[in-house]
Design a protein around this motif. Sequence first.
Motif, PDB file in Angstrom:
ATOM      1  N   MET A 258      77.804-112.811 119.498  1.00  0.00           N
ATOM      2  CA  MET A 258      78.536-113.052 120.549  1.00  0.00           C
ATOM      3  C   MET A 258      77.579-114.527 121.281  1.00  0.00           C
ATOM      4  SD  MET A 258      79.390-109.792 122.674  1.00  0.00           S
ATOM      5  CE  MET A 258      80.064-110.603 124.010  1.00  0.00           C
ATOM      6  N   GLY A 259      76.300-114.458 121.115  1.00  0.00           N
ATOM      7  CA  GLY A 259      75.532-115.727 121.472  1.00  0.00           C
ATOM      8  C   GLY A 259      75.523-116.833 120.704  1.00  0.00           C
ATOM      9  N   VAL A 260      75.142-116.353 119.511  1.00  0.00           N
ATOM     10  CA  VAL A 260      74.954-117.164 118.296  1.00  0.00           C
ATOM     11  C   VAL A 260      76.071-117.906 117.695  1.00  0.00           C
ATOM     12  CG1 VAL A 260      74.119-117.427 115.996  1.00  0.00           C
ATOM     13  CG2 VAL A 260      72.815-115.967 117.594  1.00  0.00           C
ATOM     14  N   THR A 261      77.195-117.308 117.779  1.00  0.00           N
ATOM     15  CA  THR A 261      78.528-117.772 117.193  1.00  0.00           C
ATOM     16  C   THR A 261      79.278-118.647 118.327  1.00  0.00           C
ATOM     17  OG1 THR A 261      78.692-116.015 115.528  1.00  0.00           O
ATOM     18  CG2 THR A 261      80.569-117.228 115.864  1.00  0.00           C
ATOM     19  N   SER A 262      79.023-118.037 119.237  1.00  0.00           N
ATOM     20  CA  SER A 262      79.582-118.896 120.384  1.00  0.00           C
ATOM     21  C   SER A 262      78.881-120.251 120.489  1.00  0.00           C
ATOM     22  CB  SER A 262      79.371-118.162 121.804  1.00  0.00           C
ATOM     23  OG  SER A 262      80.270-117.099 121.601  1.00  0.00           O
ATOM     24  N   LEU A 263      77.724-120.459 120.445  1.00  0.00           N
ATOM     25  CA  LEU A 263      76.919-121.499 120.585  1.00  0.00           C
ATOM     26  C   LEU A 263      77.385-122.536 119.426  1.00  0.00           C
ATOM     27  CD1 LEU A 263      73.521-120.262 121.664  1.00  0.00           C
ATOM     28  CD2 LEU A 263      74.977-121.944 123.069  1.00  0.00           C
ATOM     29  N   GLY A 337      69.207-116.444 115.110  1.00  0.00           N
ATOM     30  CA  GLY A 337      70.163-117.592 115.532  1.00  0.00           C
ATOM     31  C   GLY A 337      69.703-118.905 116.006  1.00  0.00           C
ATOM     32  N   ILE A 338      68.595-118.921 116.673  1.00  0.00           N
ATOM     33  CA  ILE A 338      68.170-120.279 116.970  1.00  0.00           C
ATOM     34  C   ILE A 338      68.096-121.192 115.664  1.00  0.00           C
ATOM     35  CG2 ILE A 338      66.125-121.666 117.791  1.00  0.00           C
ATOM     36  CD1 ILE A 338      65.484-119.178 119.316  1.00  0.00           C
ATOM     37  N   PHE A 339      67.691-121.008 114.869  1.00  0.00           N
ATOM     38  CA  PHE A 339      67.653-121.681 113.393  1.00  0.00           C
ATOM     39  C   PHE A 339      68.987-121.732 112.907  1.00  0.00           C
ATOM     40  CE2 PHE A 339      63.531-119.141 113.606  1.00  0.00           C
ATOM     41  CZ  PHE A 339      62.874-120.261 113.700  1.00  0.00           C
ATOM     42  N   VAL A 340      69.843-120.809 113.008  1.00  0.00           N
ATOM     43  CA  VAL A 340      71.169-120.595 112.482  1.00  0.00           C
ATOM     44  C   VAL A 340      72.099-121.824 113.432  1.00  0.00           C
ATOM     45  CG1 VAL A 340      73.447-119.692 112.526  1.00  0.00           C
ATOM     46  CG2 VAL A 340      71.345-118.662 111.702  1.00  0.00           C
ATOM     47  N   VAL A 341      71.747-122.013 114.951  1.00  0.00           N
ATOM     48  CA  VAL A 341      72.547-122.704 115.711  1.00  0.00           C
ATOM     49  C   VAL A 341      72.294-124.210 115.046  1.00  0.00           C
ATOM     50  CG1 VAL A 341      73.000-123.609 117.773  1.00  0.00           C
ATOM     51  CG2 VAL A 341      73.085-121.238 117.257  1.00  0.00           C
ATOM     52  N   LEU A 342      70.765-124.502 115.094  1.00  0.00           N
ATOM     53  CA  LEU A 342      70.293-125.748 114.602  1.00  0.00           C
ATOM     54  C   LEU A 342      70.711-126.425 113.260  1.00  0.00           C
ATOM     55  CD1 LEU A 342      66.923-125.621 116.207  1.00  0.00           C
ATOM     56  CD2 LEU A 342      68.716-127.146 117.152  1.00  0.00           C
ATOM     57  N   THR A 343      70.829-125.541 112.469  1.00  0.00           N
ATOM     58  CA  THR A 343      71.186-125.759 111.098  1.00  0.00           C
ATOM     59  C   THR A 343      72.826-126.174 111.202  1.00  0.00           C
ATOM     60  OG1 THR A 343      69.661-124.426 110.242  1.00  0.00           O
ATOM     61  CG2 THR A 343      71.388-125.007 108.691  1.00  0.00           C
ATOM     62  N   ALA A 393      65.990-117.802 107.373  1.00  0.00           N
ATOM     63  CA  ALA A 393      66.826-119.004 108.284  1.00  0.00           C
ATOM     64  C   ALA A 393      65.655-120.050 108.810  1.00  0.00           C
ATOM     65  CB  ALA A 393      67.200-118.249 109.595  1.00  0.00           C
ATOM     66  N   ALA A 394      64.391-119.768 108.931  1.00  0.00           N
ATOM     67  CA  ALA A 394      63.542-120.780 109.528  1.00  0.00           C
ATOM     68  C   ALA A 394      63.388-121.909 108.386  1.00  0.00           C
ATOM     69  CB  ALA A 394      62.147-120.069 110.125  1.00  0.00           C
TER      70      ALA A 394
END
Length: 498
Positions: A258-263, A337-343, A393-394
């Motif tokens: 809900m947070g990661v995919t939304s961003l 998710g931090i790394f996923v969003v930036l990637t 992910a990192a």
Amino acid sequence: MPATDDLKLKTARTLKWNTIDRLSSQVLYAVTGIVLANVLSKEEFGLVGAVMVFQAFASLFVDSGFSGALIQRKSPTDVDYSTVLYFNLGVSVAIYCLLWLVAPLIDSIFNAGGALVPLARVMFLTFVINATAIVQTNRLMKQMDVRMIAVSNAVGLMVSGVTGIALALRGHGAWAVVWQSIVLATVKSGLLWATSHWRPLATFSLTSLRSIFAVGAGIMTSSFLNTVFLNIYSFIIGTYYNLAHLGCYTQADKWSKMGVTSLSQTITASFLPILSGCQDDRPHFHRMMAKTHRFTAYLAMPCLVLLVLLAEAIFHLLFGTKWDEAVPLFRLLALRGIFVVLTSLYTTQITALGAARRLVEAEVVKDTLTVAAIIATIPFGITWLVGGQVIAAALCFIYSQWLVSRVTGYRLTEMLGEIAPHAAITLLSACPAAAVAHFAPALPLMAGLTPMVSSLVLIAAITTTFTLPYLALNAMLHSRIQHEVLTYALGRFLHKKQ
């Protein structure tokens, strides 16, 4: 109005409506999810999670990567749009027929005793329905006019949420989630067609299909590999462990997404049309890259770190102690998710330049790291298995930075310089909030409160002790992106008040 100001206004409006879309969608999705999580069992959620593994692949093949290629393309024609629509519809029907036939095999893989067969055959109809609206959505995104996408999502979630909750309360179990998905897809697609003035031509052009195949095939291949390794964890947990463990993972994954995919989706939907529009002007492209780096780091890092800190309080507020096993998994997935969003931002930048082959290379590296993490952690249990995702992910994030630097010619040191300050501010802001999360539950004041009130107080305290230092530190360091965000937000608010 100067072209630059017009682009800024379009960008701001796109970001605004994408944000409204994601926030409203997640609120409505959350309300339904809370009720279903309290009514359905872990095994029932495990059944739905098993179906969703194959659903993800089916949806991927339906899209075929051509929608992303159309957004990347500067000036797609009605022939292009019509061809992609017909192609996607044909593929969706063919894949549905195939999956209908193999439903018993899917059931046997997860040892579901026949329960998955009817569930899967109905659930798979959603990707056929969604295929009818892919091009309508694509055209609105290309025009940076996403208001109707947000409206259709919100209405669809409201109607489907009521349907799912009603069925769950009547004792229909996993079928509540299945019919919720069917209704959501139907309402969204219907609204987009009802409100759109575009209708497909009675034309299917192989020339048009071939002309977008190079980029589309690259996006498709990259998306296929990404989907394999996003869903491989659900497959492994459901088969190597059991459906109850899969149910816990499904809950942790759903709520973290809900947070990661939304961003991630907000960034992709907002920035891909903008970056694609300046793909031939490399200095302008670099300036837009810098802004996207700062904006993404400013927004994604604090939001996801805050989710990590709030995890236990949120789960206790929503579900009591029923899903406590999912809390550590949720924390790990939010951190990942931090790394996923930036990637995903870097993937968007590569896609905007049409460098599809590079997307495949990046995905192969990521998948290799994922396999290595699975092999190393699977004997130690589900928590270690999910923890391996964070490390993979990192490492993928580091590789993606290097790759984007090579593809775009943008210096790696500048990319790091645009992200690092927000990472440092986020970590500093997290310190007082982490102390509150650790010590507050043991205070005598909290002991006299009901569990629900205690969770609400803790959420408010953690959020406040994180958000205020974050905003203050950004202001003290004269953060350009915070100034621009607040200027736009306050400017629009004051304009409406006048």
